[in-house]
Each structure stands twice: as structure tokens, then as C-alpha cells.
Enzyme design. Structure first.
Site, PDB file in Angstrom:
ATOM      1  N   ASP A 338     -15.108 -20.989  62.613  1.00 38.08           N
ATOM      2  CA  ASP A 338     -13.848 -20.293  62.824  1.00 38.08           C
ATOM      3  C   ASP A 338     -13.439 -20.366  64.301  1.00 38.08           C
ATOM      4  O   ASP A 338     -13.867 -21.248  65.043  1.00 38.08           O
ATOM      5  CB  ASP A 338     -13.962 -18.846  62.323  1.00 38.08           C
ATOM      6  CG  ASP A 338     -12.645 -18.296  61.808  1.00 38.08           C
ATOM      7  OD1 ASP A 338     -11.814 -17.877  62.634  1.00 38.08           O
ATOM      8  OD2 ASP A 338     -12.440 -18.289  60.588  1.00 38.08           O
ATOM      9  N   ARG A 415      -0.586 -10.206  69.557  1.00 35.82           N
ATOM     10  CA  ARG A 415      -1.930 -10.800  69.634  1.00 35.82           C
ATOM     11  C   ARG A 415      -2.041 -11.765  70.823  1.00 35.82           C
ATOM     12  O   ARG A 415      -2.717 -12.776  70.742  1.00 35.82           O
ATOM     13  CB  ARG A 415      -2.271 -11.513  68.312  1.00 35.82           C
ATOM     14  CG  ARG A 415      -3.755 -11.636  68.025  1.00 35.82           C
ATOM     15  CD  ARG A 415      -3.993 -12.153  66.616  1.00 35.82           C
ATOM     16  NE  ARG A 415      -5.411 -12.245  66.315  1.00 35.82           N
ATOM     17  CZ  ARG A 415      -6.102 -13.402  66.277  1.00 35.82           C
ATOM     18  NH1 ARG A 415      -5.490 -14.536  66.514  1.00 35.82           N
ATOM     19  NH2 ARG A 415      -7.382 -13.392  65.976  1.00 35.82           N
ATOM     20  N   LYS A 448      -9.115 -24.592  57.812  1.00 37.88           N
ATOM     21  CA  LYS A 448      -8.575 -23.254  57.581  1.00 37.88           C
ATOM     22  C   LYS A 448      -7.378 -23.121  58.511  1.00 37.88           C
ATOM     23  O   LYS A 448      -7.528 -22.903  59.718  1.00 37.88           O
ATOM     24  CB  LYS A 448      -9.619 -22.185  57.888  1.00 37.88           C
ATOM     25  CG  LYS A 448      -9.148 -20.748  57.641  1.00 37.88           C
ATOM     26  CD  LYS A 448     -10.248 -19.762  58.007  1.00 37.88           C
ATOM     27  CE  LYS A 448      -9.800 -18.324  57.793  1.00 37.88           C
ATOM     28  NZ  LYS A 448      -9.655 -17.976  56.382  1.00 37.88           N
ATOM     29  N   TRP A 449      -6.171 -23.272  57.957  1.00 41.69           N
ATOM     30  CA  TRP A 449      -4.926 -23.297  58.745  1.00 41.69           C
ATOM     31  C   TRP A 449      -4.393 -21.876  58.824  1.00 41.69           C
ATOM     32  O   TRP A 449      -3.894 -21.340  57.859  1.00 41.69           O
ATOM     33  CB  TRP A 449      -3.925 -24.222  58.062  1.00 41.69           C
ATOM     34  CG  TRP A 449      -2.641 -24.433  58.805  1.00 41.69           C
ATOM     35  CD1 TRP A 449      -1.748 -23.481  59.196  1.00 41.69           C
ATOM     36  CD2 TRP A 449      -2.081 -25.690  59.216  1.00 41.69           C
ATOM     37  NE1 TRP A 449      -0.674 -24.053  59.826  1.00 41.69           N
ATOM     38  CE2 TRP A 449      -0.856 -25.415  59.853  1.00 41.69           C
ATOM     39  CE3 TRP A 449      -2.493 -27.016  59.101  1.00 41.69           C
ATOM     40  CZ2 TRP A 449      -0.041 -26.423  60.370  1.00 41.69           C
ATOM     41  CZ3 TRP A 449      -1.688 -28.019  59.612  1.00 41.69           C
ATOM     42  CH2 TRP A 449      -0.472 -27.717  60.245  1.00 41.69           C
ATOM     43  N   ASP A 450      -4.479 -21.287  60.017  1.00 44.71           N
ATOM     44  CA  ASP A 450      -4.114 -19.885  60.203  1.00 44.71           C
ATOM     45  C   ASP A 450      -2.759 -19.773  60.900  1.00 44.71           C
ATOM     46  O   ASP A 450      -2.266 -20.722  61.523  1.00 44.71           O
ATOM     47  CB  ASP A 450      -5.194 -19.179  61.020  1.00 44.71           C
ATOM     48  CG  ASP A 450      -5.319 -17.697  60.688  1.00 44.71           C
ATOM     49  OD1 ASP A 450      -4.407 -17.153  60.035  1.00 44.71           O
ATOM     50  OD2 ASP A 450      -6.330 -17.089  61.088  1.00 44.71           O
ATOM     51  N   MET A 451      -2.155 -18.587  60.795  1.00 47.87           N
ATOM     52  CA  MET A 451      -0.864 -18.302  61.440  1.00 47.87           C
ATOM     53  C   MET A 451      -0.820 -16.795  61.648  1.00 47.87           C
ATOM     54  O   MET A 451      -0.533 -16.057  60.721  1.00 47.87           O
ATOM     55  CB  MET A 451       0.271 -18.777  60.540  1.00 47.87           C
ATOM     56  CG  MET A 451       1.606 -18.977  61.227  1.00 47.87           C
ATOM     57  SD  MET A 451       2.518 -17.449  61.503  1.00 47.87           S
ATOM     58  CE  MET A 451       4.106 -18.098  61.941  1.00 47.87           C
ATOM     59  N   CYS A 497      -3.747 -19.697  55.461  1.00 49.36           N
ATOM     60  CA  CYS A 497      -4.087 -18.365  55.945  1.00 49.36           C
ATOM     61  C   CYS A 497      -3.004 -17.918  56.912  1.00 49.36           C
ATOM     62  O   CYS A 497      -2.493 -18.725  57.689  1.00 49.36           O
ATOM     63  CB  CYS A 497      -5.451 -18.383  56.644  1.00 49.36           C
ATOM     64  SG  CYS A 497      -5.951 -16.798  57.361  1.00 49.36           S
ATOM     65  N   ASP A 519      -7.472 -10.401  55.098  1.00 46.28           N
ATOM     66  CA  ASP A 519      -8.535 -10.205  56.082  1.00 46.28           C
ATOM     67  C   ASP A 519      -9.430  -9.024  55.723  1.00 46.28           C
ATOM     68  O   ASP A 519     -10.478  -8.831  56.333  1.00 46.28           O
ATOM     69  CB  ASP A 519      -7.923  -9.952  57.464  1.00 46.28           C
ATOM     70  CG  ASP A 519      -7.478 -11.238  58.151  1.00 46.28           C
ATOM     71  OD1 ASP A 519      -7.830 -12.334  57.660  1.00 46.28           O
ATOM     72  OD2 ASP A 519      -6.773 -11.147  59.172  1.00 46.28           O
TER      73      ASP A 519
END
Length: 702
Positions: A338, A415, A448-451, A497, A519
Site C-alpha cells: 500500500d 488530506r 489498487k487505484w485510490d482517489m 478505491c 475503509d
């Protein structure tokens, strides 16, 4: 199958169990006739009766009943198509210009009677599904610009019912997919996301019934929008007892400029009518998504391990190799590193956007770790967040103009990061470039493509009409990057994600293989999240992890077995710190992983029946059954034991009468008729947080 009656102008779309009928009326407008049980063409023609006259001069054209209500004339309902021409004129007047049709697709073409604006309504059916896909294409055929103030994909008309009930999900970060079923109020009800993503707070699907449907009985109408950006669905209930809804890209106050020669294609807004209650509606959506949406529906989602909760940002080669060794011993098939592997990423304050392995943590790059994971028999995955940047990063220092912003306005950070403007072709090409090199150079199997944040100050300085173009073009470029990446690397698999379940929709699922549903990994909360998620989306797509206790978010401590059984209802993952698991926990975890791998074909490709919904002090039970009914799996959970509470047997569904089934754990043999009509008494352990997995295999005929 699609048929046409030229004398009455009635079109009939037939699916395996339902019919959808429409026609173009005397004014040239496409009007709805029927959506429900199967009809012959002659029966559909009988519904083509003139509209009743308005009861007064205050009413105008009925706000429910057109295939795409426009802004114009005496229409006063929510428009699906709202246009402003260069001379300031508005409205749209329908004029039919032709049609294209084959067995599965119908396209009805129109233009405005005065202005050179063309609109085509598209309909598509499949021989194996009751889902009807609808979308709209608007083209500016003139020499002057046009502004689309609202361009929905489709409007759906519900039949007259005694009452209307709306089902949908609401929520927030770490509390997504909370199912709501409420009476549809009179007037307009708007569900929307203004955040630039599908959102945690709502999801672009709806279900309607007469207020009488249950999990197993009743007729249900539903629709889902295939779009991964801001969206809006407006349901309307009129005083004369009708109801309908419209939906598409964008939210209130947005518009789309259409230059001369330019066209705008909306995403599909798919609709479905089913008998058999909410359970039948869910199963129909699951089958459709597996057959017509997911890129690799026949595969099994692997058991994955993700290192985030074990390491946070403290990622290095030595620690990851140690975790990988333990993960392999558990039976994990996919190891995912991660956040924290790249650039100067030591917290969420810096480094985002600098996508090269951190030299102090991976002195020889990622290759040694990837090779170790592969040698251990696992695939290798990596977390990425291509759409974001920290202001404290080399990328931002080089390209400060690449972020969404309004000149002269304060810049909001969430963030500690900003959103890259993927609507810009150079930004999208940059992302595609480093992603395809990263995957190709290191043999990466999974992303794992996060945004991790919503849009704000969503402007595009220097681009004419930039703020209006950002939303749609951002999503289209995102889709293009994913499409190109997968074309380059056919073996690559991708998880969607967005801080959990912030980007779950039919649009993203046509380009990814699964989604991180939330989450929140607390098993107790996950029961409700997964219940809402599964109303439309299949278990094959639902990432669900077993993590450590006390849970990092809720502080709740739940037994390992219960955590596994809840996570086994989807695509099983593990996210705990395996270096802290005791030998007993590792042994129990390995046994539960092995158990899941023997039944995941049922979870990921079987028929889902929700036998009992989540509850505080009663058993919640889901059943997964093979297509040929050769096997079935029950997953049962009870949070709290209450002395004296009735222990009601659960009645299984979908098992053929006369068959017998053997419990693979106990060896007990059960008659299908007894299981279906009288039920199975669950053998749940005593005490709170009790759970069970019951695997039934059909016995050979005597």
C-alpha cells in the site's frame, strides 16, 4: 428483440421476462407506453391511446410519461434535456428524422424544428437479461455554440400504482451503502453527488415498488447509472398519482458547452423490471454485471493481503518481504503493497505525485520484492493514487498549473493534497505514461487505484468554458487511461478505491475488476455496508478484509472467526499485522482461508439469497447457490445473544424438491424440501459474536 408497428408507430423491446413499449406521438415527442410484464406487439398497440386533456390551464403536458422530457412548451416537470442556444433562446421541439434498428439496439433520431441540434435516443437489450440500457447523443450540427444546461441519459416512467416506495443507499466515509426504503414523497426527490466522484454519500441507483415488495415477493423497477463522476437522479411523484425519474451526468448548476460539430454522449442509464421482490432484482443486476459489465467476469477474485494496517507509511523491502512470507503461509494469492513505497512519502503531507520507488527503502527498486512475492507463489500488487498530488512534491513544483483551481480564489486542501486536472490531455498522458512503465518494468499484476478526496475549486484556467468541461472530460480521460493501461497489459487487474467506497458504479466496473467497498473493516459495521452494497453490485466485486482488533476505526474487538465469516461474503482479503498474529491465529486464519478457497466459486459466481438481513440480536444469513444447485453455502452471523430469544429456522431457497444435501462439516444429510419449507436450525456457537459457514453439497441420486 425489437419490433415495430408502422400503423401506430409503436416500438416494443422484449427481454426474457419483460417488455418496454414507446412511440412517437402526434407532436413528434417520444412517449412511454409500458414497462413491465411481457406484451405482444398488438397488446402494446392497445396502450397507444391519446393523452387525456389537461384539467386546467395551470397543468400543461403531464410531467411524467415522455422518454426524455425537454424544457419547452407547457412542460413544468424536471427536464431531462435543457438547452440554451446562441441567440438566448431555450427549449427543444421534437422532429423525427429517422431510426436505426437491429435485434438488440434501437436508435431514434430527432432534431429541433428550428435549430440545427440533433438528439438520438438509444436503447439496447440483451437476450440473457431483463436490463435495458439507454443513453442519449446530442450533436450540434450548426455554426454557433450551444449550451446543454441539462443532458440526462434517460427518463423512466413507472406505471400507475397505489403507492410508491423508493429504495436507495446513503452514507459517508466508512459508513457507505446504508440501505433506505421510504415512501416516495409527492414532488421531486433528488439524489446526487456534487463531489466529482460517485461518492460515499449516495450511489447512482434506485429501486421503486408499490410499497408492498419484500425480499421474495413483489414487482420492483430499478435503474443504475454507469458514471464515475458527479451525477443526479431526480424522482418525481405527481398529484395525479404518477411517478417517474430521470438521471445523468452532473449536478445542479452545471452545464456542458457544445461547439459547432461537437456531440455529447451520455453514459448508459440501465433499467430493470423484475418480479420476485428485491432479491430477484439484486440477482438480475448481479447476472447482468457479470455478463455485460466486468472485463473478466469468469475469473475468481484472489485472496489478497494488503500491508497498510501492518505498516502504515513505514514501508521498506525487508519488512515487506517478512510480511509476504507470512501471507504466503496463510494461503494468500495476491500480495499488495500500500501507500508509502515511493518518493519522499513518509506521511500524507508529502511525496504524492512522485511515482518512483524510494531509494532509501528499496535500494534496488521494487524488483527484488516483486521477485520474492512471485517466488512465494503470489501475484504482486501496488497501491497508486494517480489523480492526486501533494503541494510538497517535485511534481507540483514542476507543474503547479496541473491542479484543479480557480484563479484568484483560495485553494482548499483535503488530506494535504490537491486534485490533478485529468480533464487536461497532458495530465492524463503523464499518468498513463508512468503507470504503463511501472507495470511493465516490474511485472506488476494488480493495482489498487485510490482517489482520496472530493473535487473543490474545480476550474480549468486558460481553457475556454474550462469549469464547465472539467467534470465530464475528467471522467472520460480517466476511463481512457484505464482502457489504454489494460490494453498494454492484458494480465493486469485493477481495484477501484476512493477512500473506500467512493467510486463504485457500473462505469468504473466496466474497466476494473473489483472495488474496495469501505475503509471500515469492522466486521459488525461491514454487515450493514455489505447488505447495501449487494443490492445491485455482486459479491465478486466486493473487496472485504479481515483486520486486527481492537478495530482501528471503531475500537471494537470481534473474534477472528466472525471477522473471517463476514469477509468471506465477498472477495476475501486480509489486512492485519501478521507479525503480531499468534501461532493459533495464524493456524486458524490459514484454515479459514483454505475453507474460503473451496467455496468462493459459490460466493463470487453463485446466486445470492438474503435469508435474514443484518440485525442487532438475531442471526443474519446469506445463501449462495451454484447455478446448477449442486452446492450451497450459508454464512450466518449473530452479534448479540439474548436469553429467551426465539431461534427460528432459516428457510433456504432455490434448492430442487426431492434433492438431498450433505453438510460437508458434520456429514448430516438434509432434504431440500425440508430445508426450503421448514428450514434449517442454525448451529451457531453460544455467546456473542457467533458465526458459521455451512457448506451443503448435493448427494447423488439413489
Amino acid at each position: 428483440m425489437i419490433s415495430f408497428a408502422p400503423d401506430t408507430g409503436v416500438w416494443l423491446l422484449a427481454t426474457p421476462h419483460t417488455s418496454y413499449a414507446l412511440r412517437v406521438d402526434a407532436t413528434g415527442a417520444p412517449c412511454h407506453l409500458a414497462w413491465g410484464p411481457r406484451l405482444t406487439l398488438a397488446e402494446a398497440e392497445a396502450l397507444a391511446v391519446p393523452r387525456p386533456p389537461a384539467t386546467s390551464s395551470f397543468e400543461g403536458i403531464a410531467p411524467v410519461g415522455e422518454e426524455l422530457p425537454v424544457d419547452g412548451g407547457t412542460r413544468y416537470g424536471p427536464p431531462s434535456l435543457q438547452v440554451r442556444f446562441a441567440d438566448g433562446s431555450r427549449a427543444f421541439e421534437w422532429q423525427s428524422t429517422g431510426r436505426r434498428v437491429n435485434d438488440e439496439e434501437l436508435a431514434l433520431a430527432f432534431r429541433d424544428r428550428r435549430y440545427p441540434l440533433h438528439v438520438t435516443l438509444h436503447y439496447r437489450v440483451h437476450g440473457d437479461s431483463d436490463v435495458i440500457e439507454r443513453w442519449t447523443v446530442v450533436r450540434n450540427a450548426g455554426d454557433e455554440p450551444v449550451t446543454l444546461l441539462r443532458t440526462d441519459s434517460a427518463a423512466w416512467t413507472l406505471p400507475p400504482l397505489r403507492d410508491y416506495r423508493l429504495s436507495h443507499v446513503t452514507g459517508q466515509w466508512s459508513a457507505e451503502s446504508q440501505l433506505r426504503r421510504d415512501q416516495l414523497p409527492y414532488g421531486e426527490t433528488v439524489l446526487t453527488s456534487r463531489r466529482g466522484i460517485t461518492s460515499h454519500h449516495s450511489n447512482p441507483w434506485v429501486m421503486f415498488d408499490a410499497g408492498e415488495a419484500t425480499e421474495d415477493h413483489g414487482r420492483v423497477w430499478s435503474a443504475a447509472l454507469a458514471w464515475s463522476g458527479s451525477w443526479r437522479i431526480t424522482a418525481q411523484r405527481t398529484p395525479d398519482g404518477r411517478a417517474g425519474f430521470t438521471g445523468g451526468v452532473g449536478h445542479d448548476g452545471t452545464s456542458v458547452p457544445l461547439a459547432p460539430g461537437e456531440e455529447f454522449t451520455t453514459p448508459p442509464f440501465a433499467g430493470l423490471c423484475t418480479d420476485g421482490g428485491f432479491g430477484a432484482a439484486s440477482r438480475a443486476w448481479h447476472a447482468y454485471i457479470l455478463a455485460h459489465v466486468l472485463p473478466h467476469p469468469d475469473e475468481f477474485a484472489p485472496v489478497l493481503y494488503n500491508s497498510w494496517e501492518a505498516t502504515g507509511f513505514d514501508v521498506d523491502e525487508v519488512g515487506q518481504k517478512a510480511l509476504a512470507e507470512r501471507a504466503a503461509e496463510l494461503g494468500v494469492e495476491l500480495y499488495v503493497v500500500d501507500d508509502g513505497w515511493f518518493g519522499s512519502r513518509r506521511s500524507d503531507r508529502a511525496g504524492l505525485g512522485d511515482w518512483t520507488p524510494a531509494r532509501d527503502r528499496f535500494p534496488d527498486g521494487l524488483t527484488p520484492l516483486v521477485e520474492t512475492v512471485h517466488r512465494l507463489g503470489m501475484s504482486f500488487g501496488l497501491w497508486v493514487e494517480p489523480e492526486m498530488v501533494n503541494p510538497d512534491s517535485d511534481l507540483y513544483r514542476q507543474h503547479p498549473n496541473w491542479v484543479l483551481r480557480f484563479p484568484g480564489r483560495p485553494r482548499s486542501e483535503l488530506r494535504n493534497q490537491l486534485v490533478l486536472n485529468f480533464a487536461r490531455r497532458d495530465v492524463a498522458d503523464w499518468a498513463y505514461g508512468w503507470l504503463t512503465r511501472l507495470v511493465g518494468d516490474h511485472g506488476i499484476d494488480f493495482l489498487k487505484w485510490d482517489m482520496n478526496r472530493a473535487f473543490s475549486e474545480a476550474g480549468w484556467p486558460g481553457q475556454q468554458d474550462g469549469a464547465d468541461r472539467v467534470g465530464p472530460q475528467y471522467v472520460r480521460n480517466l476511463y481512457d487511461v484505464l482502457d489504454r493501461l489494460r490494453a498494454d497489459h492484458p494480465a493486469l487487474r485493477i481495484e477501484s478505491c476512493s477512500g473506500g467506497g467512493g467510486r463504485v458504479d457500473l462505469g468504473i466496473f466496466s474497466r476494473t475488476d473489483q472495488a474496495w467497498a469501505s475503509d471500515n473493516t469492522d466486521a459488525a459495521d461491514r454487515m450493514w455496508i455489505q447488505h447495501g452494497y449487494g443490492q445491485v453490485y455482486p459479491a465478486r466485486t466486493m473487496g472485504s478484509w479481515v483486520t486486527d482488533v481492537p478495530n482501528q476505526l471503531t475500537g471494537r474487538a470481534v473474534p477472528l472467526r466472525f471477522r473471517f465469516h463476514v469477509a468471506m461474503a465477498g472477495a476475501l482479503g486480509i489486512g492485519g499485522d501478521l507479525t503480531r498474529w499468534s501461532e493459533d491465529e495464524l493456524r486458524e486464519g490459514a484454515a479459514l482461508v483454505a475453507e474460503y478457497r473451496t467455496v468462493r466459486h459459490l460466493v463470487q459466481h453463485g446466486r445470492l439469497d438474503r435469508l435474514a438481513p443484518p440485525a442487532e440480536d438475531a442471526a443474519s444469513v446469506v445463501q449462495y447457490t451454484a447455478a446448477d444447485a449442486s452446492e450451497a453455502l450459508l454464512l450466518a452471523y449473530r452479534r448479540v445473544t439474548r436469553h429467551g430469544a426465539p431461534q427460528v429456522p432459516v428457510r433456504l431457497r432455490g434448492l430442487p424438491p426431492g434433492a438431498r444435501y450433505r453438510d460437508t462439516r458434520t456429514g448430516a444429510v438434509h432434504h431440500a424440501t425440508v430445508l426450503g419449507e421448514y428450514g434449517l436450525r442454525l448451529d451457531l456457537p453460544s455467546g456473542d459474536w457467533s458465526s458459521a459457514a455451512v457448506h451443503l453439497v448435493r448427494e447423488p441420486e439413489a
